[in-house]
Design an enzyme around this catalytic site. Structure first.
Site, PDB file in Angstrom:
ATOM      1  N   LYS A 117       0.826  -1.219   0.000  1.00 34.74           N
ATOM      2  CA  LYS A 117       0.000   0.000   0.000  1.00 34.74           C
ATOM      3  C   LYS A 117       0.853   1.257   0.000  1.00 34.74           C
ATOM      4  O   LYS A 117       0.538   2.238  -0.664  1.00 34.74           O
ATOM      5  CB  LYS A 117      -0.930   0.023   1.220  1.00 34.74           C
ATOM      6  CG  LYS A 117      -2.108  -0.920   1.128  1.00 34.74           C
ATOM      7  CD  LYS A 117      -3.138  -0.544   2.187  1.00 34.74           C
ATOM      8  CE  LYS A 117      -4.199  -1.617   2.358  1.00 34.74           C
ATOM      9  NZ  LYS A 117      -5.092  -1.328   3.485  1.00 34.74           N
ATOM     10  N   LYS A 200      -7.405 -11.122  -8.037  1.00 35.29           N
ATOM     11  CA  LYS A 200      -8.506 -11.167  -7.064  1.00 35.29           C
ATOM     12  C   LYS A 200      -9.565 -10.128  -7.388  1.00 35.29           C
ATOM     13  O   LYS A 200      -9.232  -9.046  -7.871  1.00 35.29           O
ATOM     14  CB  LYS A 200      -7.921 -10.808  -5.684  1.00 35.29           C
ATOM     15  CG  LYS A 200      -8.048 -11.874  -4.659  1.00 35.29           C
ATOM     16  CD  LYS A 200      -7.330 -11.525  -3.365  1.00 35.29           C
ATOM     17  CE  LYS A 200      -7.763 -10.222  -2.709  1.00 35.29           C
ATOM     18  NZ  LYS A 200      -7.242 -10.064  -1.343  1.00 35.29           N
ATOM     19  N   LYS A 203     -11.814  -4.097  -4.711  1.00 39.28           N
ATOM     20  CA  LYS A 203     -12.334  -2.742  -4.883  1.00 39.28           C
ATOM     21  C   LYS A 203     -11.262  -1.814  -5.443  1.00 39.28           C
ATOM     22  O   LYS A 203     -11.535  -0.969  -6.283  1.00 39.28           O
ATOM     23  CB  LYS A 203     -12.773  -2.219  -3.509  1.00 39.28           C
ATOM     24  CG  LYS A 203     -13.828  -1.162  -3.589  1.00 39.28           C
ATOM     25  CD  LYS A 203     -15.200  -1.788  -3.664  1.00 39.28           C
ATOM     26  CE  LYS A 203     -16.153  -1.118  -4.582  1.00 39.28           C
ATOM     27  NZ  LYS A 203     -17.432  -1.838  -4.657  1.00 39.28           N
TER      28      LYS A 203
END
Ligand code: TRP
Length: 335
Positions: A117, A200, A203
């Protein structure tokens, strides 16, 4: 009713979207209600975690309610589980501070989710909160003395850290925390992106056409299934490597119906992708339609949701207060 002898479970989910998607649901949320009768279950919507990255305050508040409503629609019964909002129980943040002080800087820096991230936003835009995110997660778990933590495979490293911190604290200050076990069910479906079935369903990474939201309009959801990428060939057979597209659709079909993949393959033997997709698109529409209606009904009565959340927070605080008092005592704080 919770009794002392029931094993305790805790899990959490971030309120970072207007709707949970099939990946969240079939990969995690769906199993939460299965614990509530023979376990002492605690489920929280982790708003403190949601502010570790940039976000909009009005959206956060709305998404928190939406998350709670969807969890109830998914079968969590607030009479049987403690369903609450993380920030309503201040002991999470209080314990997180203590755990921050026994976590190595290098140890926290090895968390792969943080590395991924933070690599995206660069170090000046990465908050220290994001760095300590896994330590707050450890506090979520340890403050309830949870025995088991139902999570997806991607959370395994955070659970390992939690176990290390519990063990370290116990070793240094005397037995205080239950060392929790991850509860990662291999059979939990891993749902992939409908447009890129090698990734995957996510979002942050998937295009809207690759995701089915639980609160999606049923007709749109059906259309997304019909337009999902499929592989060359025509056989409806599960083969993740060579046929990732159709395999993903078989996984969704199996998750929705409870039929094993092998049985579905037999049922569709000799049929075309198109026929299979139409059948699946109807199943999907029949699932999201009622789910959305139920969620909207719950969202229409905020006072009732507030009442449920207050009762959940009260149950949670009863346990969290006790753990924190023990921790403060062990640490040598003046009580
Ligand atoms: N990090 C978890 C996730 O992204 C969410 C979470 C926060 C959690 N606290 C938790 C999960 C405690 C299990 C237990 O999925």
């Amino acid at each position: 009713m919770p009794t002392e002898s029931k094993p305790r479970v805790l899990s959490g989910i971030q309120p970072t979207a207007d709707s949970f998607h099939f990946g969240n649901y079939f990969g995690a949320i769906r199993q939460w209600p299965t614990f509530q009768h023979d376990h002492d279950a605690f489920y929280c919507v982790v708003d403190l975690h949601a502010i570790t990255v940039e976000y909009d305050p009005a959206a956060l508040r709305e998404r928190t309610y939406r998350s709670v409503a969807q969890l109830i629609a998914a079968g969590i019964d607030p009479e049987h589980s403690a369903l609450f909002i993380q920030s309503h129980v201040p002991q999470h943040a209080q314990l997180a501070w203590v755990l921050n002080c026994i976590t190595g800087f290098g140890e926290a820096g090895r968390m792969t989710q943080f590395k991924d991230k933070s690599a995206k936003s660069g170090s000046d835009r990465t908050s220290v909160g994001l760095f300590t995110y896994p330590i707050l997660q450890a506090a979520d778990i340890l403050i309830y003395q949870a025995d088991q933590v139902p999570i997806g495979e991607d959370q395994r490293q955070h659970l390992e850290l939690t176990r290390d911190l519990a063990g370290r604290f116990n070793h240094r200050f005397g037995k205080t925390f239950t060392v929790p076990q991850p509860y990662i069910v291999k059979s939990m479906a891993k749902i992939l992106d409908l447009q890129d079935p090698t990734a995957k369903m996510s979002k942050s990474a998937s295009a809207p056409s690759g995701i089915i939201d639980l609160l999606e309009d049923p007709r749109k959801a059906a259309k997304k299934i019909r337009s999902a990428v499929t592989d060359s060939g025509s056989e409806i057979r599960f083969d993740e490597e060579n046929k990732p597209g159709i395999s993903n659709l078989l996984t969704i079909y199996s998750a929705l119906t409870g039929s094993p993949v092998a049985v579905i393959e037999k049922e569709y033997e000799g049929q075309q992708y198109g026929q299979f997709k139409v059948a699946l698109s109807e199943l999907v529409a029949d699932f999201v339609g009622p789910f959305g209606e139920r969620t909207n009904e719950l969202l229409a009565d905020r006072a009732e949701l507030d009442r449920i959340l207050k009762s959940g927070a009260d149950k949670a605080k009863a346990v969290a207060t006790q753990t924190l008092a023990l921790v403060y005592d062990r640490l040598g704080f003046v009580l």
